[in-house]
Design an enzyme around this catalytic site. Sequence first.
Site, mmCIF file in Angstrom:
data_model
loop_
_atom_site.group_PDB
_atom_site.id
_atom_site.type_symbol
_atom_site.label_atom_id
_atom_site.label_comp_id
_atom_site.label_asym_id
_atom_site.label_seq_id
_atom_site.Cartn_x
_atom_site.Cartn_y
_atom_site.Cartn_z
ATOM 1 C CE LYS A 78 -3.766 -2.512 2.190
ATOM 2 N NZ LYS A 78 -4.555 -2.825 3.376
ATOM 3 C CD GLN B 47 -3.438 -4.553 6.475
ATOM 4 O OE1 GLN B 47 -3.638 -3.479 5.904
ATOM 5 N NE2 GLN B 47 -3.772 -5.699 5.926
ATOM 6 C CG ASP C 217 -9.329 -0.313 5.003
ATOM 7 O OD1 ASP C 217 -8.961 -0.702 3.882
ATOM 8 O OD2 ASP C 217 -8.667 -0.492 6.050
HETATM 9 N N1 GUN Z 1 -6.759 -7.064 6.226
HETATM 10 C C1 GUN Z 1 -7.050 -7.788 5.112
HETATM 11 N N2 GUN Z 1 -7.553 -6.976 4.152
HETATM 12 C C2 GUN Z 1 -7.575 -5.734 4.664
HETATM 13 C C3 GUN Z 1 -7.961 -4.463 4.144
HETATM 14 O O1 GUN Z 1 -8.427 -4.326 3.003
HETATM 15 N N3 GUN Z 1 -7.826 -3.411 4.994
HETATM 16 C C4 GUN Z 1 -7.350 -3.540 6.254
HETATM 17 N N4 GUN Z 1 -7.275 -2.454 7.013
HETATM 18 N N5 GUN Z 1 -6.977 -4.693 6.769
HETATM 19 C C5 GUN Z 1 -7.077 -5.779 5.969
#
Ligand code: GUN
Length: 295
Positions: A58, A102, A125
């Site tokens: 990211k 996350q 998100d």
């Molecule tokens: N864990 C697995 N996929 C995601 C996501 O798209 N965002 C976040 N914050 N955590 C995750």
Amino acid sequence: MTTLSTFRELNGIECGKAVRARIAEAAARVKSKRGHAPHLAAVLVGDDPASQTYVGSKVKACEEVGFRSSLLKRPADIAEADLLRLVDQLNNDPQVDGFIVQLPLPKHINEERITLAIAPGKDVDGFHPQNLGRMLLGLPGYLPATPNGIVELLKHYEVPTEGKHCVVVGRSNIVGTPMAILMSRNANPGNCTVTIAHSRTKDLPAITRQADILIVAIGKPNFITADMVKQGAVVVDVGIHRVDDATRKKGYRICGDVDFDAVAPNSAWITPVPGGVGPMTVTSLLLNTLKAAEN
Ligand code: GUN
């Protein structure tokens, strides 16, 4: 009778590149207008290797499109109250357009409490109930990254969806449930008749075989086998797993929830793993961050 392998790939790297080129242009416009680039912050708690990899990709994607990014690492034993304080700081930091925490978080932290604490306007998100509710009602807001990435992928490759039977396998809050809503919306892609299948579904293969579009987010490696897929189906695989493989130098290989080699020859379109849905989740996060900066 032999079947020709004429499937096409829904390639998330290729599609992501095209969408990210447009994001980069828009980011430059934002920067020239307000003096600083869109800014995404990512909170990473603990040292789970998969989470480190995801957050790393990211941050890298932000650099590629000219966004600013901040990676905020905290130890696995951080107190929930301290993490809530950090969320509050980010909510109130005018330099940060949007941020993510996350998941998964360590067991002693209540993920729901953290998600609810994120200001909906910075929830890139799209996990906050306000954003999920807005999606349900077709109001502007942040769409959850993985389902929206899949929608972008179907749009890019002009996969027809109207009137199709879409079967979503998995009902998680962040993938399966919002995916089903997006595919049934009066939109393009969308206008599907949707079935949600899950761990309690009876005779799952009989359901998945009805799918014109099969979206799988069940979290089990190679779970979908050739006998579960209709000839000519569109197959989208959200899973990503490391499985032992002594023939590989690293001793493992990456696979999805779908047995790609067996299923691909019967499919019209299929996402590879890696290189399918994963890059689109990141692209979708960039789209939401851009939207946050433009607002
Ligand atoms: N864990 C697995 N996929 C995601 C996501 O798209 N965002 C976040 N914050 N955590 C995750």
